[in-house]
Design an enzyme around this catalytic site. Sequence first.
Site, PDB file in Angstrom:
ATOM      1  N   THR A 119       8.504   1.219   3.793  1.00 45.02           N
ATOM      2  CA  THR A 119       7.539   0.140   3.977  1.00 45.02           C
ATOM      3  C   THR A 119       7.483  -0.646   2.669  1.00 45.02           C
ATOM      4  OG1 THR A 119       6.239   1.393   5.585  1.00 45.02           O
ATOM      5  CG2 THR A 119       5.143  -0.444   4.491  1.00 45.02           C
TER       6      THR A 119
ATOM      7  N   LYS B  83       5.046  -4.339  10.455  1.00 41.40           N
ATOM      8  CA  LYS B  83       4.398  -3.183   9.821  1.00 41.40           C
ATOM      9  C   LYS B  83       3.201  -3.605   8.985  1.00 41.40           C
ATOM     10  CE  LYS B  83       3.863   1.118   8.630  1.00 41.40           C
ATOM     11  NZ  LYS B  83       4.806   1.908   7.829  1.00 41.40           N
TER      12      LYS B  83
ATOM     13  N   LYS C 129      -1.315   0.817  -0.955  1.00 39.95           N
ATOM     14  CA  LYS C 129      -0.070   0.063  -1.132  1.00 39.95           C
ATOM     15  C   LYS C 129       0.232  -0.792   0.091  1.00 39.95           C
ATOM     16  CE  LYS C 129       3.901   1.207   0.214  1.00 39.95           C
ATOM     17  NZ  LYS C 129       5.216   1.820   0.568  1.00 39.95           N
TER      18      LYS C 129
END
Length: 299
Positions: free
Chosen positions: A93, A168, A243
């Site tokens: 990611t 995502k 994050k």
Amino acid sequence: MDPLKHIAIIGLGAMGAPMALHLSRSGYEVTGVDLDPGARDRFPGAVTPQQADFSGVDAVVTMLPEGPQVMDVYQGAILSNAYSGAVLIDCSTIDLETARTLNKLAVEKGFAQIDAPVSGGPEAAGAGELSFMVGGDADHVSLARPLLENLGKKTTHFGAAGSGQAAKACHNMICGITAMAVFEGFALADALQLDADQFYELCAGAAAQSWTLENRCPIPGVVPAAPSSNGYAPGFAARLMAKDLRLAQAAAQISGQVTPFGAEAARAFTRFAEATGGDLDFSSYFTALKQQTKTIGTD
């Protein structure tokens, strides 16, 4: 039959190790790769990136924490050493710009390359039940699809390179905002002395139902399988949630879209991760809410 038989998985952390083990159990020849000796212990025969021979692998899967790490391993090992017909699948990611740059560099070298970040957690990774959000050329996705379908229960191709990371970012922003609502709701219910089990049953059967509620109920003992009932052991670490929410804010800035709840969730989880180290599950944010309540109550 999947023509991709020999797979290298770079990154044997909480997600990469169970993915590698699942593929190995499924009959693939798997080479595990990681810089960290502790991570290499999670997969038999794992090697360092410097030791890895990518010349004979059919696909290289990267599952690393940050964009710069993926870029380093692409430029330092994969693009110069892998067989030119190999399929490169980045399941990390990372930010949109890095994902697009990786694709450009790989395609210029003649590789098929896609971004395919995942949802589902370590349990789903080990069981082959991940969900993949995919970006890249349709022909490249077709080459990777049999492998992705072994690793997951759902693969959605969103479009050009970077589209998987875009999906995502949006998905995880919803998760972060929902988590804030669940944790604050349970903190308030606790402060109002509601029975936690009864409140959970109410929410689970009403409009407040969500994946976070059922899998990350923040009060210990209410959901035995939740991290809160195991000392908030991850799971999905709070620093990783922070994050991912920052990545969503970076995507929002690129697109010009205002996301005030997403911005607040990013700030809150980042502050929490910085204050605590962020290694516990993201549902441990509930403990900070309760501490704030206690502090206010003693003023």
